[in-house]
Design a protein around this motif. Structure first.
Motif, PDB file in Angstrom:
ATOM      1  N   SER A   1     -37.415  41.511  95.946  1.00 25.00           N
ATOM      2  CA  SER A   1     -37.398  41.745  94.631  1.00 25.00           C
ATOM      3  C   SER A   1     -37.283  40.177  93.948  1.00 25.00           C
ATOM      4  CB  SER A   1     -36.190  42.245  94.101  1.00 25.00           C
ATOM      5  OG  SER A   1     -36.557  43.702  94.339  1.00 25.00           O
ATOM      6  N   GLU A   2     -36.327  39.375  94.712  1.00 20.01           N
ATOM      7  CA  GLU A   2     -36.257  37.916  94.143  1.00 20.01           C
ATOM      8  C   GLU A   2     -37.340  37.109  94.378  1.00 20.01           C
ATOM      9  OE1 GLU A   2     -32.630  36.997  96.548  1.00 20.01           O
ATOM     10  OE2 GLU A   2     -31.505  37.620  95.239  1.00 20.01           O
ATOM     11  N   GLN A   3     -38.403  37.645  95.319  1.00 14.87           N
ATOM     12  CA  GLN A   3     -39.239  36.852  95.654  1.00 14.87           C
ATOM     13  C   GLN A   3     -40.830  37.283  94.756  1.00 14.87           C
ATOM     14  OE1 GLN A   3     -39.283  34.404  97.949  1.00 14.87           O
ATOM     15  NE2 GLN A   3     -37.109  35.255  97.964  1.00 14.87           N
ATOM     16  N   GLY A   4     -40.167  38.161  93.602  1.00 17.86           N
ATOM     17  CA  GLY A   4     -41.133  38.743  92.808  1.00 17.86           C
ATOM     18  C   GLY A   4     -41.904  39.905  93.111  1.00 17.86           C
ATOM     19  N   ILE A   5     -41.678  40.524  94.466  1.00 21.30           N
ATOM     20  CA  ILE A   5     -42.323  41.679  95.105  1.00 21.30           C
ATOM     21  C   ILE A   5     -41.670  42.995  94.254  1.00 21.30           C
ATOM     22  CG2 ILE A   5     -42.830  42.741  97.065  1.00 21.30           C
ATOM     23  CD1 ILE A   5     -42.689  40.126  98.370  1.00 21.30           C
ATOM     24  N   ASP A   6     -42.767  43.956  93.883  1.00 16.63           N
ATOM     25  CA  ASP A   6     -42.478  45.070  93.488  1.00 16.63           C
ATOM     26  C   ASP A   6     -41.808  45.869  94.602  1.00 16.63           C
ATOM     27  OD1 ASP A   6     -43.162  44.620  90.784  1.00 16.63           O
ATOM     28  OD2 ASP A   6     -45.143  45.156  91.230  1.00 16.63           O
ATOM     29  N   VAL A   7     -40.733  46.475  94.208  1.00 17.21           N
ATOM     30  CA  VAL A   7     -39.980  47.237  95.495  1.00 17.21           C
ATOM     31  C   VAL A   7     -39.916  48.699  95.149  1.00 17.21           C
ATOM     32  CG1 VAL A   7     -37.965  47.681  96.964  1.00 17.21           C
ATOM     33  CG2 VAL A   7     -39.160  45.345  96.365  1.00 17.21           C
ATOM     34  N   ILE A   8     -40.120  49.758  95.974  1.00 20.23           N
ATOM     35  CA  ILE A   8     -39.728  51.316  95.847  1.00 20.23           C
ATOM     36  C   ILE A   8     -38.775  51.413  96.750  1.00 20.23           C
ATOM     37  CG2 ILE A   8     -40.513  53.506  95.669  1.00 20.23           C
ATOM     38  CD1 ILE A   8     -43.341  52.555  95.165  1.00 20.23           C
ATOM     39  N   ALA A   9     -37.391  51.808  96.332  1.00 20.06           N
ATOM     40  CA  ALA A   9     -36.365  51.772  97.226  1.00 20.06           C
ATOM     41  C   ALA A   9     -36.293  53.399  97.604  1.00 20.06           C
ATOM     42  CB  ALA A   9     -35.046  51.316  96.885  1.00 20.06           C
ATOM     43  N   LEU A  10     -36.336  53.819  98.835  1.00 17.80           N
ATOM     44  CA  LEU A  10     -36.138  55.340  99.072  1.00 17.80           C
ATOM     45  C   LEU A  10     -34.769  55.473  99.528  1.00 17.80           C
ATOM     46  CD1 LEU A  10     -39.319  56.373 100.747  1.00 17.80           C
ATOM     47  CD2 LEU A  10     -38.775  56.298  98.235  1.00 17.80           C
ATOM     48  N   VAL A  11     -33.939  56.141  99.142  1.00 20.58           N
ATOM     49  CA  VAL A  11     -32.481  56.251  99.512  1.00 20.58           C
ATOM     50  C   VAL A  11     -31.971  57.693  99.651  1.00 20.58           C
ATOM     51  CG1 VAL A  11     -31.524  54.224  98.419  1.00 20.58           C
ATOM     52  CG2 VAL A  11     -31.455  56.425  97.211  1.00 20.58           C
ATOM     53  N   ARG A  12     -31.203  58.089 100.637  1.00 25.49           N
ATOM     54  CA  ARG A  12     -30.875  59.343 100.894  1.00 25.49           C
ATOM     55  C   ARG A  12     -29.731  59.800  99.723  1.00 25.49           C
ATOM     56  NH1 ARG A  12     -27.648  59.764 106.120  1.00 25.49           N
ATOM     57  NH2 ARG A  12     -27.338  57.852 105.701  1.00 25.49           N
ATOM     58  N   ALA A  13     -28.772  59.065  99.224  1.00 29.02           N
ATOM     59  CA  ALA A  13     -27.840  59.661  98.429  1.00 29.02           C
ATOM     60  C   ALA A  13     -28.003  58.799  97.020  1.00 29.02           C
ATOM     61  CB  ALA A  13     -26.522  59.593  98.662  1.00 29.02           C
ATOM     62  N   HIS A  14     -27.536  59.297  95.844  1.00 30.51           N
ATOM     63  CA  HIS A  14     -27.837  58.578  94.737  1.00 30.51           C
ATOM     64  C   HIS A  14     -27.154  57.157  94.884  1.00 30.51           C
ATOM     65  CE1 HIS A  14     -29.472  61.572  92.080  1.00 30.51           C
ATOM     66  NE2 HIS A  14     -28.863  62.391  92.892  1.00 30.51           N
ATOM     67  N   ALA A  15     -28.059  55.960  94.557  1.00 33.88           N
ATOM     68  CA  ALA A  15     -27.452  54.734  95.009  1.00 33.88           C
ATOM     69  C   ALA A  15     -28.321  53.814  94.011  1.00 33.88           C
ATOM     70  CB  ALA A  15     -27.441  54.486  96.376  1.00 33.88           C
ATOM     71  N   GLY A  16     -27.632  52.699  93.656  1.00 28.99           N
ATOM     72  CA  GLY A  16     -28.351  51.548  93.038  1.00 28.99           C
ATOM     73  C   GLY A  16     -28.977  50.844  94.167  1.00 28.99           C
ATOM     74  N   GLY A  17     -30.209  50.408  93.602  1.00 30.57           N
ATOM     75  CA  GLY A  17     -30.945  49.655  94.611  1.00 30.57           C
ATOM     76  C   GLY A  17     -31.877  49.033  93.956  1.00 30.57           C
ATOM     77  N   PRO A  18     -32.526  47.974  94.637  1.00 26.31           N
ATOM     78  CA  PRO A  18     -33.563  46.956  94.248  1.00 26.31           C
ATOM     79  C   PRO A  18     -34.624  47.616  93.741  1.00 26.31           C
ATOM     80  CG  PRO A  18     -33.578  46.916  96.652  1.00 26.31           C
ATOM     81  CD  PRO A  18     -32.521  47.845  96.293  1.00 26.31           C
ATOM     82  N   GLY A  19     -35.230  47.447  92.651  1.00 21.32           N
ATOM     83  CA  GLY A  19     -36.473  47.832  92.011  1.00 21.32           C
ATOM     84  C   GLY A  19     -36.385  49.239  91.677  1.00 21.32           C
ATOM     85  N   GLU A  20     -37.585  49.976  92.029  1.00 23.71           N
ATOM     86  CA  GLU A  20     -37.639  51.374  91.515  1.00 23.71           C
ATOM     87  C   GLU A  20     -36.812  52.134  92.676  1.00 23.71           C
ATOM     88  OE1 GLU A  20     -41.007  54.813  90.844  1.00 23.71           O
ATOM     89  OE2 GLU A  20     -41.739  52.813  91.118  1.00 23.71           O
TER      90      GLU A  20
END
Length: 95
Positions: free
Chosen positions: A21-40
């Motif tokens: 994300s810091e490099q300007g790349i779009d990120v889709i973060a897949l997580v098991r539990a509700h958590a904040g994360g980078p990007g979508e």
């Protein structure tokens, strides 16, 4: 470039997502539990479950994923750590 990172709720996966994300790349973060994360963030994704992966595919629709970083995974008992691994679990799983 769109990157999807599994296991992005914490640890290495989260750090990879933040870095991208810091490099300007779009990120889709897949997580098991509700958590904040980078990007979508797409919550409640167990990569071993077909229903969860079908839900992610439906959410993405025709949006391309240029790179998948498959960081998710747990094998063996929950009590193990990097210094106490259940090597028999690996042997059983990878037969």
């Amino acid at each position: 470039m769109k990157r999807t990172i599994t296991g992005a709720g914490r640890g290495i996966g989260r750090a990879l997502g933040v870095f991208a994300s810091e490099q300007g790349i779009d990120v889709i973060a897949l997580v098991r539990a509700h958590a904040g994360g980078p990007g979508e963030v797409i919550n409640e994704v167990d990569v071993t479950g077909k229903d969860a992966l079908d839900r992610v595919a439906a959410m993405l629709g025709d949006r391309p994923v240029d790179l998948l970083v498959n960081n998710a995974g747990i094998i063996g008992p929950e009590r193990q750590s990097t210094l106490d691994m259940a090597s028999t679990a690996f042997a059983t799983h990878w037969k």
